[in-house]
Scaffold this active site. Structure first.
Site, PDB file in Angstrom:
ATOM      1  N   GLY A 249      16.976   9.922 -34.515  1.00 57.46           N
ATOM      2  CA  GLY A 249      16.672  10.389 -33.160  1.00 57.46           C
ATOM      3  C   GLY A 249      17.759  10.057 -32.168  1.00 57.46           C
ATOM      4  CB  ALA A 250      20.019   7.152 -31.768  1.00 55.89           C
TER       5      ALA A 250
ATOM      6  N   GLY B 217       0.821  -1.208   0.000  1.00 58.63           N
ATOM      7  CA  GLY B 217       0.000   0.000   0.000  1.00 58.63           C
ATOM      8  C   GLY B 217       0.850   1.250   0.000  1.00 58.63           C
ATOM      9  N   GLY B 218       0.581   2.133   0.991  1.00 60.53           N
ATOM     10  CA  GLY B 218       1.311   3.394   1.079  1.00 60.53           C
ATOM     11  C   GLY B 218       2.811   3.184   1.148  1.00 60.53           C
TER      12      GLY B 218
END
Ligand code: HXC
Length: 515
Positions: free
Chosen positions: A405-406, A168-169
């Site tokens: 893009g690289a 949980g938290g």
């Protein structure tokens, strides 16, 4: 003797803090106790415990009988390899290490002290999450921890070590940390456990399959390091810290050693490791071993997005952050997961002034419908943003190819790289020649009497025009073209030339990185 009675009372109270029955309970689960963990991590006799007598204020739902001094967490400060750290260690043997109001207050205090004093903060997590009996006060306990962690982000290194449930938290403290360590078989992290999942959706899943160490180190990418035992795990934490500065204003660590070790000369073996045929893969880890100080590469997230390697290493003793395409997996392309992995690491290094070195050999972002539909544009943009925003020294070495893009993301001076170094056989282009001819000579090839021949001819033409580092060098976008044997020495010289780099930023509240 003065104060005799009071001292006796204090000693008795201290003895009560850990009863043998609770130690046994934890050992039976194959786990160490909260105190044993602190002793494993810290230098002997350096731990100073704070708030050992804090207690929950809650009485209802059986809390009057259950509450205990310390409120199921041990916190304080001590030293690791002589360096000051703050830490807390949750005690599962007491109320499942669950987090109530005072437990939360203790941890928040620790993070705030670490932030004020510029010391790394380490959380040892073994907890069932928010203490149900304390209701909203438990949730507020988490809220104050999260706020303190977010305020500390980029000021001090924050490390979470998960050695039990992190339910949980409890899972969002690791989620907000710079680094998360897990141990096979005992660490499990999830926001809702198997019971709740079954009740909500009918899906059956075990704790291990839901949030075990393997899941988070290979699938979710939430964990950075995985170890076989708690002992190895704490050694790993110590090792990581040895590369990091204490805080965002501290000097970059330089490991002391013989100067001769730092300059081992030529790196001839690189010519054997990296195949000339750019379609053939090789192990980038061998390249790293050859270039950086011996055995200094400490890989991060080794099981996640293996097509891109990230990690800390040393070059001439200096800590550096390393990003490298691993051509053995998916030809070293940048996909969604590796983009997330690289971008976050680049931002970490930038926060703590750790210089970045890229070893580049890839054809770019991964093409494909699945990647496009899942948001490669949004995720890939993080890499551009992170590099462009980073003001630390940034050096790129292109080994064989940097397409599209690289090239922009990992080695473009226009994006802010400080030094771009290339081997003479490097290919830099918008895309590979085989793909390029199909676009720019589509008509000519279709109309040709011998289309196959023409395609070949045009590929060769493109290769000689673009597939070398010289066009980029003529435009001043590649600073240096070097013999591979000079790689290590050139990188050392470039790094040293950049160590005092200062770059100011435009005044603004903050940018808006694509998330
Ligand atoms: C109060 C808790 C507790 C909790 C465990 N205990 N979790 N007490 N609040 N959250 C207590 C148990 O009652 C038990 O007390 C002791 O700790 C040991 O727990 P066991 O269940 O006996 O241990 P084990 O079988 O090893 O199972 C461990 C566990 C399980 C898997 C962690 O306890 C569990 O599922 N707990 C709840 C996990 C969870 O859903 N947490 C989320 C809470 S909500 P006694 O007295 O019998 O020894 C939350 C807010 C969400 O955190 C925020 C959103 C992000």
């Amino acid at each position: 003797m003065a104060f005799e009675k009071e001292i006796e009372k204090l000693n008795k109270k201290r003895e009560e803090l850990e009863s043998s029955e609770l130690i046994e309970k934890q050992h039976q689960k194959g786990k160490l106790t909260a105190r044993e963990r602190i002793n494993l991590l810290l230098d002997p006799e350096t731990f100073v415990e704070l708030d050992p007598f804090i207690e929950s204020r809650f009485q209802q739902l059986g809390m009057a009988e259950k509450r205990i001094p310390g409120d199921a967490v041990i916190s304080g400060f001590g030293k690791i390899s002589g360096r000051q750290v703050y830490l807390f260690s949750q005690d599962f043997s007491k109320m499942g290490g669950s987090l109530g109001e005072m437990h939360g207050q203790k941890i928040t205090k620790m993070i705030e002290l670490a932030t004020k004093t510029g010391c790394p903060c380490i959380g040892i997590i073994d907890s069932g999450g928010a203490r149900i009996q304390e209701g909203i006060s438990s949730l507020d306990g988490y809220a104050s921890i999260f706020r303190a962690m977010i305020r500390a982000s980029g000021v001090i290194p924050q490390i979470s070590v998960i050695v039990g449930p992190s339910a949980g938290g409890a899972s969002y403290a690791p989620g907000l940390s710079d680094f998360v360590f897990m141990v096979e078989g005992i660490s499990q992290m999830y926001i809702t456990g198997p019971e709740v999942i079954r009740a909500v959706s009918g899906e059956k899943v075990s704790f291990e399959d839901l949030g075990g160490a393997a899941v988070h180190s290979q699938k979710s990418g939430c964990s950075h390091f995985i170890f076989k035992s708690e002992k190895d795990c704490f050694l790993g934490v110590k090792k990581l810290l040895s590369y990091l500065p204490q805080n965002n204003l501290a000097d970059l660590p330089r490991q002391k050693g013989l100067l001769a070790e730092f300059f081992e000369g030529e790196t001839m073996r690189l010519l054997e490791i990296v195949p000339e045929d750019e379609k053939k893969g090789y192990d980038m880890k061998e390249v790293i071993e050859e270039i950086f100080d011996k055995n200094s590469f400490f890989e991060i997230q080794s099981g996640f997005a293996a097509n891109c390697l990230i990690g800390l290493a040393r070059l001439s003793g200096y800590s550096v952050g390393l990003v490298a395409n691993q051509t053995r997996f998916m030809a070293g392309t940048l996909d969604i997961d590796s983009s997330d992995k690289v971008a976050r690491f680049v931002r970490f290094c930038d926060c703590f002034n750790i210089p970045l070195i890229n070893l580049v050999d890839t054809s770019g972002y991964l093409p494909g419908k699945d990647q496009e539909h899942r948001g490669i544009i949004r995720h890939g943009a993080k890499v551009l943003y992170a590099y462009s925003e980073a003001t630390v020294p940034k050096i790129s070495l292109i080994l064989r190819k940097a397409f599209g893009g690289a090239y922009i993301a990992l080695c473009s001076r226009q994006l802010g790289l400080d030094k771009v170094i290339a081997w003479p056989s490097t290919q830099i282009a918008v895309m590979g020649p085989e793909q390029a001819v199909k676009i720019i000579y589509k008509k000519e090839i279709a109309e040709s009497r011998e289309p196959k021949e023409m395609e070949k001819e045009k590929i060769e033409e493109l290769k000689s025009a673009f597939l070398s580092p010289y066009q980029a060098a003529r435009l001043g976008q590649v600073d240096l073209i070097i013999h591979p044997k000079d790689t290590r020495n050139t990188l050392i010289k470039c790094l040293e030339s950049l160590l005092n780099k200062r770059e100011s930023k435009i005044a603004r509240k903050h940018g808006n990185i694509p998330l």
